[in-house]
Design a protein around this motif. Structure first.
Motif, PDB file in Angstrom:
ATOM      1  N   VAL A  15       0.857  -1.180   0.000  1.00 14.22           N
ATOM      2  CA  VAL A  15       0.000   0.000   0.000  1.00 14.22           C
ATOM      3  C   VAL A  15       0.896   1.235   0.000  1.00 14.22           C
ATOM      4  O   VAL A  15       1.785   1.365   0.839  1.00 14.22           O
ATOM      5  CB  VAL A  15      -0.932   0.011   1.235  1.00 14.22           C
ATOM      6  CG1 VAL A  15      -1.798   1.253   1.247  1.00 14.22           C
ATOM      7  CG2 VAL A  15      -1.785  -1.250   1.267  1.00 14.22           C
ATOM      8  N   LYS A  17       1.018   5.645  -0.536  1.00 16.25           N
ATOM      9  CA  LYS A  17       0.272   6.905  -0.560  1.00 16.25           C
ATOM     10  C   LYS A  17       0.320   7.493  -1.965  1.00 16.25           C
ATOM     11  O   LYS A  17       1.343   7.480  -2.619  1.00 16.25           O
ATOM     12  CB  LYS A  17       0.881   7.883   0.436  1.00 16.25           C
ATOM     13  CG  LYS A  17       0.094   9.163   0.579  1.00 16.25           C
ATOM     14  CD  LYS A  17       0.469   9.860   1.856  1.00 16.25           C
ATOM     15  CE  LYS A  17      -0.226  11.179   2.037  1.00 16.25           C
ATOM     16  NZ  LYS A  17      -1.580  11.278   1.615  1.00 16.25           N
ATOM     17  N   TYR A  25      -4.678   6.160  -0.974  1.00 17.65           N
ATOM     18  CA  TYR A  25      -3.640   5.138  -1.042  1.00 17.65           C
ATOM     19  C   TYR A  25      -3.927   4.183  -2.193  1.00 17.65           C
ATOM     20  O   TYR A  25      -5.075   3.835  -2.449  1.00 17.65           O
ATOM     21  CB  TYR A  25      -3.574   4.356   0.273  1.00 17.65           C
ATOM     22  CG  TYR A  25      -3.125   5.199   1.428  1.00 17.65           C
ATOM     23  CD1 TYR A  25      -1.781   5.281   1.769  1.00 17.65           C
ATOM     24  CD2 TYR A  25      -4.041   5.928   2.177  1.00 17.65           C
ATOM     25  CE1 TYR A  25      -1.366   6.059   2.831  1.00 17.65           C
ATOM     26  CE2 TYR A  25      -3.632   6.716   3.236  1.00 17.65           C
ATOM     27  CZ  TYR A  25      -2.292   6.782   3.561  1.00 17.65           C
ATOM     28  OH  TYR A  25      -1.872   7.559   4.604  1.00 17.65           O
ATOM     29  N   GLN A  26      -2.858   3.773  -2.879  1.00 16.44           N
ATOM     30  CA  GLN A  26      -2.941   2.797  -3.954  1.00 16.44           C
ATOM     31  C   GLN A  26      -2.418   1.465  -3.453  1.00 16.44           C
ATOM     32  O   GLN A  26      -1.560   1.415  -2.578  1.00 16.44           O
ATOM     33  CB  GLN A  26      -2.083   3.228  -5.144  1.00 16.44           C
ATOM     34  CG  GLN A  26      -2.490   4.536  -5.753  1.00 16.44           C
ATOM     35  CD  GLN A  26      -1.522   4.981  -6.830  1.00 16.44           C
ATOM     36  OE1 GLN A  26      -0.338   4.628  -6.812  1.00 16.44           O
ATOM     37  NE2 GLN A  26      -2.016   5.761  -7.775  1.00 16.44           N
ATOM     38  N   VAL A  27      -2.910   0.394  -4.047  1.00 17.19           N
ATOM     39  CA  VAL A  27      -2.476  -0.954  -3.678  1.00 17.19           C
ATOM     40  C   VAL A  27      -1.844  -1.609  -4.904  1.00 17.19           C
ATOM     41  O   VAL A  27      -2.361  -1.500  -6.016  1.00 17.19           O
ATOM     42  CB  VAL A  27      -3.673  -1.798  -3.178  1.00 17.19           C
ATOM     43  CG1 VAL A  27      -3.226  -3.210  -2.820  1.00 17.19           C
ATOM     44  CG2 VAL A  27      -4.342  -1.128  -1.995  1.00 17.19           C
ATOM     45  N   ARG A  47      -6.975   1.598  -2.088  1.00 19.52           N
ATOM     46  CA  ARG A  47      -7.135   0.887  -0.824  1.00 19.52           C
ATOM     47  C   ARG A  47      -8.616   0.814  -0.445  1.00 19.52           C
ATOM     48  O   ARG A  47      -9.374   1.758  -0.640  1.00 19.52           O
ATOM     49  CB  ARG A  47      -6.346   1.576   0.282  1.00 19.52           C
ATOM     50  CG  ARG A  47      -6.429   0.821   1.613  1.00 19.52           C
ATOM     51  CD  ARG A  47      -5.528   1.389   2.640  1.00 19.52           C
ATOM     52  NE  ARG A  47      -5.976   2.730   3.007  1.00 19.52           N
ATOM     53  CZ  ARG A  47      -5.468   3.430   4.010  1.00 19.52           C
ATOM     54  NH1 ARG A  47      -4.484   2.947   4.718  1.00 19.52           N
ATOM     55  NH2 ARG A  47      -5.914   4.624   4.280  1.00 19.52           N
ATOM     56  N   ASN A  48      -9.012  -0.332   0.061  1.00 17.92           N
ATOM     57  CA  ASN A  48     -10.379  -0.629   0.511  1.00 17.92           C
ATOM     58  C   ASN A  48     -11.397  -0.722  -0.623  1.00 17.92           C
ATOM     59  O   ASN A  48     -12.589  -0.736  -0.375  1.00 17.92           O
ATOM     60  CB  ASN A  48     -10.860   0.371   1.571  1.00 17.92           C
ATOM     61  CG  ASN A  48     -10.011   0.327   2.815  1.00 17.92           C
ATOM     62  OD1 ASN A  48      -9.526  -0.728   3.212  1.00 17.92           O
ATOM     63  ND2 ASN A  48      -9.794   1.465   3.432  1.00 17.92           N
ATOM     64  N   HIS A  52      -9.072  -4.269  -4.315  1.00 16.69           N
ATOM     65  CA  HIS A  52      -8.136  -4.503  -3.211  1.00 16.69           C
ATOM     66  C   HIS A  52      -8.590  -5.714  -2.400  1.00 16.69           C
ATOM     67  O   HIS A  52      -7.798  -6.605  -2.081  1.00 16.69           O
ATOM     68  CB  HIS A  52      -8.050  -3.262  -2.338  1.00 16.69           C
ATOM     69  CG  HIS A  52      -7.199  -3.422  -1.116  1.00 16.69           C
ATOM     70  ND1 HIS A  52      -7.353  -2.650  -0.010  1.00 16.69           N
ATOM     71  CD2 HIS A  52      -6.190  -4.275  -0.808  1.00 16.69           C
ATOM     72  CE1 HIS A  52      -6.487  -2.997   0.918  1.00 16.69           C
ATOM     73  NE2 HIS A  52      -5.766  -3.992   0.456  1.00 16.69           N
TER      74      HIS A  52
END
Length: 80
Positions: A15, A17, A25-27, A47-48, A52
């Motif tokens: 994860v 920023k 945030y990117q995954v 993220r989420n 993800h």
């Protein structure tokens, strides 16, 4: 455990920023070897997000299959 994709061997989720975006945030799938078209990471989603969650479940499925494989090998030792 639900049906779905299985994550490649040796990858994990990273994860990061997002540059210039507050609280975003990117995954990524991350690996020690360049297995994603010559690269060591592959974008999954934010993220989420559902993507993800699906990636996390894919890693969980892979780990569960690996565990089952080890158990089968152990049982085969005693069955012979």
């Amino acid at each position: 455990m639900a049906d779905g994709e299985i994550a490649p061997e040796g990858v994990w989720l990273e994860v990061c920023k997002c540059h210039g975006r507050k609280n975003s945030y990117q995954v990524f799938y991350r690996s020690f070897q360049p297995i994603f078209n010559g690269k060591k990471r592959k974008y999954v989603g934010m993220r989420n997000s559902k993507k993800h969650q699906a990636a996390a479940e894919a890693i969980e499925r892979r780990d569960h299959l690996h565990s089952l494989s080890l158990q089968i090998k152990e049982l085969q030792k005693y069955g012979q």
